[in-house]
Design an enzyme around this catalytic site. Sequence first.
Site, PDB file in Angstrom:
ATOM      1  N   CYS A   1      20.260 -32.094 -20.878  1.00  0.00           N
ATOM      2  CA  CYS A   1      18.697 -31.864 -21.090  1.00  0.00           C
ATOM      3  C   CYS A   1      18.425 -31.162 -22.437  1.00  0.00           C
ATOM      4  O   CYS A   1      17.495 -31.717 -23.080  1.00  0.00           O
ATOM      5  CB  CYS A   1      17.849 -31.571 -19.812  1.00  0.00           C
ATOM      6  SG  CYS A   1      18.022 -29.668 -19.532  1.00  0.00           S
TER       7      CYS A   1
ATOM      8  N   ARG B   1      46.115 -26.682 -48.516  1.00  0.00           N
ATOM      9  CA  ARG B   1      46.899 -25.586 -47.908  1.00  0.00           C
ATOM     10  C   ARG B   1      48.164 -26.138 -47.236  1.00  0.00           C
ATOM     11  O   ARG B   1      48.898 -25.378 -46.792  1.00  0.00           O
ATOM     12  CB  ARG B   1      46.066 -25.269 -46.605  1.00  0.00           C
ATOM     13  CG  ARG B   1      45.523 -26.091 -45.773  1.00  0.00           C
ATOM     14  CD  ARG B   1      44.566 -25.814 -44.794  1.00  0.00           C
ATOM     15  NE  ARG B   1      44.038 -26.624 -43.752  1.00  0.00           N
ATOM     16  CZ  ARG B   1      43.624 -27.955 -43.757  1.00  0.00           C
ATOM     17  NH1 ARG B   1      43.335 -28.345 -44.941  1.00  0.00           N
ATOM     18  NH2 ARG B   1      43.571 -28.996 -42.649  1.00  0.00           N
TER      19      ARG B   1
ATOM     20  N   LYS C   1      52.971 -37.723 -42.592  1.00  0.00           N
ATOM     21  CA  LYS C   1      53.224 -36.265 -42.688  1.00  0.00           C
ATOM     22  C   LYS C   1      54.571 -35.608 -42.740  1.00  0.00           C
ATOM     23  O   LYS C   1      55.056 -35.066 -43.601  1.00  0.00           O
ATOM     24  CB  LYS C   1      52.242 -35.276 -41.922  1.00  0.00           C
ATOM     25  CG  LYS C   1      50.677 -35.289 -42.294  1.00  0.00           C
ATOM     26  CD  LYS C   1      49.754 -34.358 -41.493  1.00  0.00           C
ATOM     27  CE  LYS C   1      48.440 -34.141 -41.793  1.00  0.00           C
ATOM     28  NZ  LYS C   1      47.586 -33.283 -41.028  1.00  0.00           N
TER      29      LYS C   1
ATOM     30  N   ASP D   1      55.265 -35.769 -36.181  1.00  0.00           N
ATOM     31  CA  ASP D   1      53.942 -35.669 -36.241  1.00  0.00           C
ATOM     32  C   ASP D   1      53.305 -37.169 -36.412  1.00  0.00           C
ATOM     33  O   ASP D   1      53.999 -38.030 -37.286  1.00  0.00           O
ATOM     34  CB  ASP D   1      53.704 -34.660 -37.532  1.00  0.00           C
ATOM     35  CG  ASP D   1      51.966 -34.456 -37.470  1.00  0.00           C
ATOM     36  OD1 ASP D   1      51.068 -35.307 -37.259  1.00  0.00           O
ATOM     37  OD2 ASP D   1      51.531 -33.267 -37.702  1.00  0.00           O
TER      38      ASP D   1
ATOM     39  N   ASP E   1      47.487 -28.249 -33.430  1.00  0.00           N
ATOM     40  CA  ASP E   1      46.135 -27.792 -33.802  1.00  0.00           C
ATOM     41  C   ASP E   1      45.308 -28.111 -32.454  1.00  0.00           C
ATOM     42  O   ASP E   1      43.964 -28.173 -32.558  1.00  0.00           O
ATOM     43  CB  ASP E   1      45.617 -28.546 -34.820  1.00  0.00           C
ATOM     44  CG  ASP E   1      45.648 -29.828 -34.734  1.00  0.00           C
ATOM     45  OD1 ASP E   1      46.149 -30.404 -33.973  1.00  0.00           O
ATOM     46  OD2 ASP E   1      45.036 -30.712 -35.747  1.00  0.00           O
ATOM     47  N   ASN E   2      45.891 -28.206 -31.357  1.00  0.00           N
ATOM     48  CA  ASN E   2      45.068 -28.387 -30.070  1.00  0.00           C
ATOM     49  C   ASN E   2      45.546 -27.783 -28.963  1.00  0.00           C
ATOM     50  O   ASN E   2      46.824 -27.948 -28.962  1.00  0.00           O
ATOM     51  CB  ASN E   2      44.644 -29.828 -30.030  1.00  0.00           C
ATOM     52  CG  ASN E   2      45.614 -30.801 -29.646  1.00  0.00           C
ATOM     53  OD1 ASN E   2      45.886 -30.929 -28.629  1.00  0.00           O
ATOM     54  ND2 ASN E   2      46.242 -31.446 -30.588  1.00  0.00           N
TER      55      ASN E   2
END
Length: 1283
Positions: free
Chosen positions: A859, A742, A755, A731, A803-804
């Site tokens: 727009c 969490r 991490k 990571d 997470d992606n």
Amino acid sequence: MTRDVLTVQASTIASESAFSFNGRVLSIRRTKITPLAMEMCICLKDHLDAMDMIQDQTSLEDSSRINHTQQRGFYMPKCSLFSNDHAIVCNYHLHITTFLQTLESEGNLASITLFTVHLLKDLIGNKRIILCFILFVFDLLIYFCTHSPYYILRNLLVSVVYCYPLRFVSVNELIFSFTCFYCPNFAMVSSSSSQLTSPSDFMLPGKRSAGGEEVVVDESLIKRTKIDNLISSAAASNTSAGTSSTVATMGGGNNPNGSTNGKLPIGGGESKQSDIDEDLHSRQLAVYGRETMRRLFASNILVSGMQGLGAEIAKNLILAGVKSVTLHDEGAVELWDLSSNFIFTEDDVGKNRALASLNKMQELNNSVVISTLTTELTTEQLSKFQAVVFTDITLEKAIEFDNFCHKHEPPIAFIKSEARGLFGSVFCDFGPKFTVSDVDGEDPHTGIIASISNDNPPLVTCVDDERLEFQDGDLVVFSEIHGMTELNDGKPRKVINAKPFSFSIEEDTTNYGQYTKGGIVTQLKQPKVLKFKPLEEAIKDPGEFLLSDFSKFDRPPLLHLLFQALDKFVSESGRYPVAGSEEDAQNLLCLVNNMNNELKDGKLDEIDEKIVRTFAFGARAVLNPMAAMFGGIVGQEVVKACSGKFHPLLQFFYFDSLESLPVEPLDPNDLKPLNSRYDAQISVFGAKLQKQLEEAKVFVVGSGALGCEFLKNLALMGVSCGSGGKLTITDDDVIEKSNLSRQFLFRDWNISQAKSTVAATAATLINPNFHIEALQNRASPDTENVFDDTFWENLSVVVNALDNVNARLYIDQRCLYFQKPLLESGTLGAKCNTQMVIPHLTENYGASRDPPEKQAPMCTVHSFPHNIDHCLTWARSEFEGLLEKTPAEANAYLSNPSEYTSGKEKAGDAQARDNLERVLECLEKERCQSFIDCIVWARLKFEDYFANRVKQLTFTFPEDSVNSSGTPFWSAPKRFPRPLEFSIEDQSHLNFVIAASILKAETYGIPIPEWIKSPTDFADAVSNVIVPDFEPKKNVKIVTDEKATSISTASIDDSVVISELVNKLKLCHQNLPPGFRMNPIQFEKDDDTNYHMDLIAGLANMRARNYSIPEVDKLKAKFIAGRIIPAIATATAMATGFVCLELYKVLNGGHKVEDYRNTFANLALPLFSMAEPVPPKVIKHQDLSWTVWDRWILRDNPTLRELLQWLKNKALNAYSISYGSCLLYNSMFTRHKDRMDKKMVNLAKEVAKAELPPYRRHIDVVVACEDDDENDVDIPQISVYFG
């Protein structure tokens, strides 16, 4: 030295009544402090009591609370604190305080001598002996010389230098210990006084208030470093032209919880400080909202049974931030428990489970009060809790407790849950009448009205911007309707005949006014009242069971009987069935059959003996994946009980994962315990599978919330804990404060650390045999030299904790290429999903994609927003353009002017022109050289954004303008805007200017002057800005095409304009100081001290006022603009539990596709949906077949001719071969025939200029083929190996 009351304004693990005797109360308040500091508290109290006894001529020998010397005047408290080497300084602090106070009262030489002896005894062998002894002498000299403030100051410095770097105390504890040990008189508060009168009252951290508790605020410890008292709190009105007269700050609009708009003014005001740490709980707030969080903060929870399941439930509740958690267990830790409980170590064996859990549970969240009970519970003890959870209790006792909770006023939520091997159960009883305030947690659905008919019932049509999500029976309210204003009364109306873009309502609008334009319809969410049956009644009449797997629709009734039979078995025999014991299994089967035969209604036609046998064998074991899964489910049920948020489980839920068992029948002898920490797991799966787990080579990608849970689970399961096993985790991110709520392996002192490294270290504390390597590399094409072919080929399984989507797709392709199992999972608020990607059995992750998120037209965002999302999207775009992209462009020019300008001249397009214009504007027209310049810039930006642009837009398109088709231009969803008029009396206007000016100053490196701390001086500076009059221009082109991708318009004169701009830039560059550079600001949403979200929220809310769009507070703005993914610990724990149950199957091997499970779950509903994975698509060609998992391999570097012939032998005619983007061969090009006898690898190097790294031993080519009938055939990728 008599002390009637000692009040320590700091919290600990205990309640306020825990330390009260002999008329003295040690009052424990709730703030951040660890059990270690609690021991300091106890020591201090012992010290004070001892001093009283000395003064009263009471013999110390008669006291059982302290251990003392025979010499009068000195004592040593019994405390584990002093056995820790790292606490030597606190030991010294206590000694010196004791000595000095004794010296003050008696002053005998014996005290000095004895104290010195004990101090030296404690310090022998410690590296700090010399320094500590010098401090002692220094203290002594100062004491005899003076009692001046220098004495206090010196000890504070000692605390900072010696305590804080040791990491066993936080800043809060440091101040607490300093106050208690060196300023004990400061901590004295009269028992009759309700005022906080001591300096210590102002030295402790601000805490949330719950249940009438006192809130102590420490201004010196507030992280925010904004300019204090910048804006006068006297600004009470917020009226501006074209806006409603609501009070609003820069933070945003009306708070749904009833508070005023937005945040406190910068620098204070009289509003109360938020009682929720939004930096810490931001992701959780995105799920629950403030009101639910406040209810959680006031909730007291009992968790009984501290084996694996109880530990998981307690962990999730502590992370959620409830007020208190009481841990109850009468039993002692066994080696058996280490299979499922992440708290225990082998050193804890023999200790009471609750007591052994205390310290580590407290570390999870210092704001939660943790206490323990170790004796048998009584019903009276349950009265002080809002919810009680039992994980190891007899049915008889559970019925007794549940009856008490059910009848209690108010009812106490009762939850009983068990994890028995691969089986689990949950029962919930929230009382005879429980109100659910929000059944699903989703935002109310809305629609923009296009027309309403005058009928009975009327037809309401909405614009086709988005499908309506209304259902028949929903209640809705109308607002902002023009013409038919009767519907704007706020009265709820029932939806009927709901369709994708229209609906009707139960209303007669025949005589109402004619609808003309506008209008918003919003769903009104209604509370729901549920009636729960007590356990005694529900066990006999369970009603409908909540299903999780529709392939097992008949399983819950059997499991309902099994758990009752197991309770009876344990009651009769005093033990659980023995793993592998056929006798115990038969006895349990007899109990099940007897209970089934006694049933009148719901009797089962057949009892599956195999299931009963498996249940009996694993009945004693608590498996970690089951504990993690049920810990998430039960933890969420507790949150529901305390808050009314989300629909509770009604009332029984049963689950099993029999598919996780090995395919081959288990030998009963293989289930016998081996006196290891994995014995519980071995009793279910056998020693053979345990060995496979230990030797596994695992790659965990990501070390966030999912990653932490996975590491904990894998460590407890023994994965990669053998001599040949290894787990690699990577990571590239660092720990932030928002992670702590969490990602439970991290602590506050780990903030800004890597991490993966911190998580790996924490995981080895759970299981010292864990073989884990932590890396800080992003898994991507750029790091394939780190994660090379050898690395991938040696893996047993890959676990995603990402997470992606892009990162997931890359890992998916790597697993597909190397044919490795991939266990995929993800969470979104209370939802989670898991997907098993198994070579040759299932489709890969990338085989199916979610539809892309709908993007608002350019727009709409820039000129015609109609919701707050549009405003926030525009605000973030402006922030990045002004403060990041433009300064970065300016630096690119300043670094190499000639190269930069030549590149723009060569491009010659509208984008190049815009970039040059922004750079020139930044370095010349808008260049700031003082903070006053920044204020001027910010004030003029306000005028430009929220007044001039709106005036130009409404001049170009007046309110009555029409389209070419004759329809009104300003029809839904467009909203007609009104310009804002700046006022220094409007708090939000001033807040925008200060945030913008500070960030502008940062880009130019301009310091912030002291004078802006004065509200008057700042207001005067803003008032002195001369704002030029604005006149709208004719023939201004404003983009209205929804398909346009840019607001920049091309011009035939772009190249001429670019040349002029380049010349101006050259002149501008000459006037800049040598080496001048700007400081681009990269948006950071989670740092509340940097003004980024202040500016974005200000931009969005001012724009919302322009268009009469409801504003939002800064937290909501952060969620949207920061694209924050809502997350809670319960959903994360549940997801990882599901995945690890599948891991047993993967590492054991031999399972069929129907044995695996993909899962979608929504804890809010609750909903659990498990299904078999989808098999991969099979492609057939003659007698050949393959899937996406197949890769054809050719070795020894064949020639192009040999490759074509190899395919020809399979009846495939290759007409094109490419390497990357380069074409190596095409049958249409005759010159390519000259390449026939060249080696494939050589051809790639020669034609494609391939540069193969030393670790790469092959190339991959894509071959297009057709069959003999000239039909295209998709074949697998071909790998050509060499060397």
